[in-house]
Design an enzyme around this catalytic site. Structure first.
Site: not given
Length: 765
Positions: A31, A29, A51, A145
């Protein structure tokens, strides 16, 4: 040697480096502010998600590093089944080491998969549970969020949320910086209107409730909110009270989805004070998930389209059929058309060479004369050695035309001149198919005598025997079986001729086929037998003969439905009685777990309920999520159905998988007479489901004063606490329904005192 300053700040938080993991890091992923990698720990042989913040270089400012560490430490302390687990931090590269979620984010799943309603509701409910947990922490931990990208799914599609750390950003940013940063992070659609309208007010718990509403919208519609709008347009629309379009909401959705839409609208209310808290939200999502899981899926009746040739007859009495005329008219030779039309009137029928040629649509004089039924003229033309098997553009031979038009003399003439009895048209129809469709046993016998294949199958697998069975032509069927036609050939969907005869209720054909060795329990592709089809269509005489002949009364189709399930669901009393007489099982469950009694209760067929009860059906049979027939009646049926089941001995206190009793469901549905009936049959007014709700909790939540009064008269206590220490009194006060308030004030003087102490304060964050 001095210790690493980062390590000094980590305390008990484990520290990882790149060397702790195998070399192949897979990007899963990405972003605007982070990237997530999947990596395998060298020693533990376990997959982790790391992450990383690409915006934080190795020499990042200590404040940024401290923020990351603080965030990881905060997340690691939180242990809950629907919140992603944190295992530590990675120094090189800088990132958080967390639990790996095999199915990634909800955002990815929504864009690539069509989710069933049950899964959508479960994701909504589990997300609400996670948010309720965060908000119940002292002090409440706001997510700020919440969006599909931060709702992760494990290998079993269960929810775990992540990334609840924006509060620090908000403290350190101006309002505009926060909005701009949110836009870059793709979360602008999830920001509530008060953030655009109230410049000085800090966000509260209702911020997350608004974001949750947008997530619900995305799950229900599987679309992106505000698609095609720029940042300023979104801000203006949201501030003005506009929300994502409700146009995708369909009347075809289950009723529970309509109720979920109502919850969604309350969660995105313009006024934060009117939005429910997550404690109340979890109550509603749990109710809706439980109700959806109990839905009964009755297989739809699939009509058997009557099989006919897709071609009309090429000859009509006294005139040329429109189809053949059109084919001739479409020919590129107008002059030839005139000559061809004159053939039947000409004494000299020997055509010139140009008249024997094949035209664009391939219609020849022979086709035309056969369509006219001109035996002598056809005989004269055949004497000139024309192609007896010439085909039109759609594959028609002269013999096919003659067979379709029931012209036995022309068929005999063409066959005598060598016509192929097995030449088919573009749909695979042979002359014998047309003879069978028309019930023309004379032509059928002639064709068989000239080598026609008795089991010829057209494009969809239908044989002449299928067609004779469909159209109830016993004469043709007897001829075909006398020539060894196979009664057990399956067409494309698996139907045999016996399926077809049973579906249409042609008893004479059913008897003939069973006497000729047709398999009584032959299965279609969906596993339905001829008995299934006869029951579905209510063909009593066909059913009777099939059962007498030995058809299995308990054969199950692909949904686990037997003939008795179908008869009970469709209200076929006499058929149910007949099936029971031949030994059909009362207790066989469908794949969803429903017995015939469940289905009769769900559909409200009172006669059948009594019949099954008299036949000693199990009144407490457990179906999907342990629902009994009485649960289904309380949730979906009329009061008379509840009454009938209770009279037949159904247990009013049976609890399903989540602890719901029929009384809970009757209260939730606000069916007053069912509540009265259940209480008269000694339903437990104190029964608690898995989260501790009694029927009184539900009545208070629904704001139903009449039912709450009845429950209180039956002994319900208003101070019983549920699993989160909430009483019916507190739910009633929070529902702000005037009728409930008036009743409680008159019934319980201490309510005012309770109200003064703000009974829901510990939950209303």
């Amino acid at each position: 040697m001095a210790a690493d300053p980062t390590e000094l700040r980590l305390g008990s938080l484990p520290v990882f480096t790149r060397d702790d993991f195998e070399g192949d890091w897979r990007l899963v992923a990405s972003g605007g502010f982070s990237q997530v990698f999947q990596a395998r720990h060298r020693r533990w042989r376990t997959e982790y998600a790391i992450k990383c913040a690409p915006c934080l270089p190795p020499d990042a400012a200590s404040s940024d590093v401290n923020y990351l560490i603080e965030e990881a430490a905060k997340m690691k302390k939180i242990k809950f089944q629907h919140i992603v687990s944190i295992y530590g931090v990675c120094k090189q590269p800088l990132g958080i080491v967390m639990e790996f979620m095999a199915n990634g984010s909800l955002e990815k799943v929504l864009s690539t998969h069509s989710l069933c309603w049950k899964l959508r509701f479960r994701i909504i409910h589990e997300t609400s549970l996670a948010m309720n947990f965060l908000h119940s922490i002292k002090p409440p931990l706001l997510h700020l969020d919440l969006k599909p990208g931060n709702i992760l799914l494990d290998s079993n599609m269960h929810v775990k949320i992540s990334d609840f750390g924006l509060s620090k950003w908000m403290e350190q940013s101006t309002r505009m910086q926060y909005i701009e940063r949110s836009a870059l992070r793709g979360m602008l659609s999830y920001i509530p209107p008060e953030m655009f309208l109230e410049s000085n007010k800090a966000p509260g718990p209702k911020y997350d409730v608004y974001s949750f509403a947008i997530v619900i919208w995305e799950l229900l519609t599987q679309k992106k909110p505000y698609s095609g709008f720029n940042m300023m347009m979104i801000i203006i629309r949201v501030a003005a009270g506009m929300r994502p379009s409700l146009q995708p909401v369909s009347d075809q959705w289950p009723s529970e989805a309509q109720q979920m839409v109502d919850l969604m609208k309350r969660c995105w209310d313009q006024d934060p004070k009117k939005r429910p808290c997550f404690l109340d939200i979890t109550i509603e999502t749990d109710i809706l998930l439980s109700l959806l899981q109990s839905r009964v899926a009755v297989p739809e009746s699939k009509a058997l389209a009557r099989k006919v040739s897709c071609k009309l007859s090429l000859r009509q009495p006294g005139e040329v059929n429109e189809d053949i005329s059109q084919e001739l008219m479409d020919s590129d030779s107008g002059n030839y058309l005139k000559r061809a039309l004159q053939l039947s009137d000409r004494k000299n029928l020997v055509p010139r060479d140009e008249e024997l040629c094949i035209y664009e649509n391939k219609v020849t004089p022979l086709h035309f004369l056969v369509a006219q039924g001109s035996v002598e003229q056809v005989r004269l033309l055949l004497a000139h050695e024309v192609d007896v098997d010439c085909q039109t553009a759609s594959g028609y031979t002269p013999l096919l035309i003659a067979a379709q038009d029931q012209q036995p003399d022309l068929c005999a003439l063409l066959l005598a001149h060598g016509a192929d009895a097995n030449r088919v048209d573009e749909d695979g129809w042979a002359p014998l198919h047309f003879a069978a469709q028309n019930g023309d046993d004379g032509t059928a016998r002639l064709l068989l005598d000239h080598g026609a294949c008795v089991d010829a199958q057209e494009r969809e697998g239908w044989t002449p025997l299928h067609l004779a069975a469909q159209n109830n032509f016993e004469n043709v069927a007897r001829l075909l079986v006398s020539r060894q036609a196979d009664p057990n050939l399956h067409e494309a969907e698996g139907k045999t001729p016996l399926h077809v005869a049973a579906y249409f209720g042609h008893v004479s054909l059913v008897k003939l086929l069973t006497s000729q060795g047709a398999e009584l329990d032959a299965q279609q592709r969906n596993l339905r037998t001829p008995l299934h089809l006869a029951v579905e269509r209510g063909k009593v005489r066909a059913i009777q003969h099939l059962l007498k002949s030995g058809a299995v009364p308990d054969a199950l189709d692909q949904s686990g439905y037997g003939p008795l399930h179908t008869a009970a669901a469709r209200g076929k009393y006499l058929i149910c009685k007949m099936l029971l007489r031949y030994g059909a099982s009362l207790e066989l469950p469908t794949h969803q777990g429903w017995t015939p009694l469940h289905l009769a209760a769900y559909k409200g067929h009172l006669e059948i309920i009594h019949l099954l009860a008299e036949s000693h059906a199990n009144m407490g049979a457990l179906g999907a999520v342990n629902w009994t027939p009485l649960h289904l009646a309380a949730r979906h049926g009329e009061e008379a159905v509840v009454s009938a089941l209770l009279q037949c001995g159904a247990d009013p206190n049976a609890a399903e998988q989540s602890g719901w009793t029929p009384l809970h469901l009757a209260v939730q549905r606000s069916t007053f007479l069912s509540v009265i009936n259940l209480l008269e049959h000694h339903a437990n007014v104190h029964a608690r489901n898995k989260v501790g709700w009694t029927p009184a909790h539900l009545a208070a939540l629904k704001g139903n004063t009449a039912i709450l009064k009845v429950l209180v008269e039956a002994g319900a206590q208003l101070d019983v606490q549920d699993g989160v220490s909430c009483t019916p009194l507190q739910l009633a006060l929070r529902s702000r329904k005037q009728g409930i308030m008036s009743f409680l004030e008159g019934k319980e003087p201490s309510v005012a005192t309770l109200g003064g102490s703000k009974p829901g304060a510990e939950m209303e964050i």
